[in-house]
Design a protein around this motif. Structure first.
Motif, short mmCIF file in Angstrom:
data_model
loop_
_atom_site.label_atom_id
_atom_site.label_comp_id
_atom_site.label_asym_id
_atom_site.label_seq_id
_atom_site.Cartn_x
_atom_site.Cartn_y
_atom_site.Cartn_z
N UNK A 1 -7.51 3.63 2.11
CA UNK A 1 -7.49 4.99 1.56
C UNK A 1 -6.44 5.86 2.26
N UNK A 2 -6.30 5.71 3.58
CA UNK A 2 -5.43 6.61 4.34
C UNK A 2 -3.95 6.21 4.29
N UNK A 3 -3.67 4.92 4.28
CA UNK A 3 -2.27 4.48 4.38
C UNK A 3 -1.41 4.95 3.21
N UNK A 4 -1.85 4.86 1.95
CA UNK A 4 -0.96 5.28 0.85
C UNK A 4 -0.48 6.72 0.94
N UNK B 1 -13.82 -0.13 7.94
CA UNK B 1 -12.51 0.07 8.55
C UNK B 1 -11.38 -0.32 7.58
N UNK B 2 -11.55 -1.45 6.89
CA UNK B 2 -10.55 -1.90 5.94
C UNK B 2 -10.39 -0.88 4.83
N UNK B 3 -11.51 -0.37 4.30
CA UNK B 3 -11.43 0.61 3.21
C UNK B 3 -10.86 1.93 3.68
N UNK C 1 0.83 -1.21 0.00
CA UNK C 1 0.00 0.00 0.00
C UNK C 1 0.86 1.26 0.00
N UNK C 2 2.06 1.13 0.57
CA UNK C 2 3.00 2.25 0.59
C UNK C 2 3.25 2.78 -0.82
N UNK C 3 3.21 1.89 -1.81
CA UNK C 3 3.45 2.26 -3.21
C UNK C 3 2.15 2.31 -4.02
#
Length: 363
Positions: A84-87, A78-80, A64-66
């Motif tokens: 959305x927030x992590x990237x 929560x998963x979505x 997700x970082x990339x």
């Protein structure tokens, strides 16, 4: 040269200073790569109704970082939200934090402001030297020979000794000393002393005032060209104010009278001189203590053949041909010269034959 153990300790202190500076970045990284996979492991249920291991969750967070999720889409708020927030948060973390952290750790030779600031934070009891000219460079060289940590501040990138200081891996901050962030970058709050050695009296005074404001107990040494101003600074500011002209005047005056004088300085009202004596008439057979007791001359070094002895003991007997460096007051020096039959200064043509290499007068 520092030993491997000493260099390792310096690297560890530097790493600790970096960790303090980037603690917010490191904390955020711990949350993303520590808490994030736990939340996925707890909440994520695949299309087939199966959960995922912690390793799979960590794998997903890493990609997700990339912007490349590795898990199929599921309808879970929560998963979505995490997807959305992590990237964007992770990208900001990498660009603003990890990249700068790695740059500062592995590219320490760059000597930029942030690098100098981090290096200075690893020091305590160091000396800040303002000015990378001829005087500043010699001060730095002397302090480093004595094992003292030094941080140098210079306004101009093209100053005389900037390149030499960088080649010697001395932390060098190129900044305007009038900037409110300049001295804090040198960690002046924990410095033991500051040497103001620029060629501008007003700038040196401003630096000294700023240093005292940030660190009231710091020892201040100021280079001043105005002798009258230097006296006022010593009396009112309680700082060491040194004038180049006042320091050079005694040496130049005495060198004009007797080129055998190596160095001169004052202790109170007494003019002290250092000179090299070749043991000839009068001195052979006398020991070092007798020279001291009779003429007040302190033997600083004795060269006999190829051997040099610093601070020879009092029972050492002088032999013809020995070379003794003696410190005494000027009247005592004159009496000792007269005793050896050298009351008159030698002609300039004989000067280089008299003095050893390294002790030659500038005249």
């Amino acid at each position: 040269m520092k030993s491997p153990a000493a260099r390792l300790m310096v690297d560890l202190r530097y790493l600790r200073a970096l960790a303090r500076r980037f603690r917010s970045t490191l904390l955020l990284a711990a949350v993303i790569f520590g808490l994030g996979p736990l939340l996925y492991h707890w909440r994520y249920v695949g299309p087939g109704g199966d959960g995922i291991s912690y390793g799979e969750a960590l794998h997903h967070v890493y990609f997700l970082l990339f912007g490349q999720p590795s898990l199929p889409y599921v309808s879970d708020w929560l998963v979505e939200t995490l997807n959305i927030l992590i990237p964007p948060v992770s990208i900001a973390l990498v660009v603003d934090g990890v990249v700068r952290f790695a740059y500062l750790f592995f590219a320490r030779h760059k000597n930029d402001k942030e690098w100098v600031s981090v290096v200075s934070e690893t020091m305590k009891g160091h000396v800040v030297v303002c000015g990378a000219g001829r005087v500043g460079y010699r001060v730095v060289t002397q302090l480093r020979e004595m094992g003292k940590d030094v941080v140098v501040v210079e306004k101009r990138e093209d100053a005389t000794f900037v390149s030499a200081l960088r080649d010697e891996n001395v932390p060098l901050l190129i900044d305007d000393t009038r900037s409110p962030l300049c001295l804090p970058r040198t960690h002046v709050k924990k410095a033991s002393a500051i040497v103001c050695a620029t060629d501008d009296d007003l700038a040196n005074l401003n630096i000294a005032l700023d240093a005292r404001r940030l660190n009231p107990g710091i020892r201040v040494v100021i280079r001043l060209f105005d002798d009258d101003l230097g006296a006022k600074v010593r009396d009112t500011f309680k700082a060491e104010a040194l004038s180049s002209s006042s320091l050079a005047a005694p040496a130049m005056a005495l060198a004009a009278l007797d080129p055998r004088l190596i160095h001169s300085f004052r202790i109170g009202k007494h003019l002290m001189v250092v000179s090299l004596f070749v043991v000839r008439d009068g001195l052979p057979g006398m020991n070092v203590s007798q020279v001291r007791d009779r003429f007040g001359g302190l033997a600083l070094s004795l060269i006999r053949g190829d051997t040099e002895t610093l601070h020879p003991t009092g029972d050492v007997v002088l032999q013809a041909g020995d070379q003794v460096t003696v410190q005494a007051s000027y009247p005592e020096y004159c009496a000792l010269r007269a005793f050896t039959g050298e009351s008159d200064a030698p002609a300039y043509a004989d000067h280089d034959n008299f003095l050893m290499p390294g002790y030659r007068s500038a005249g």
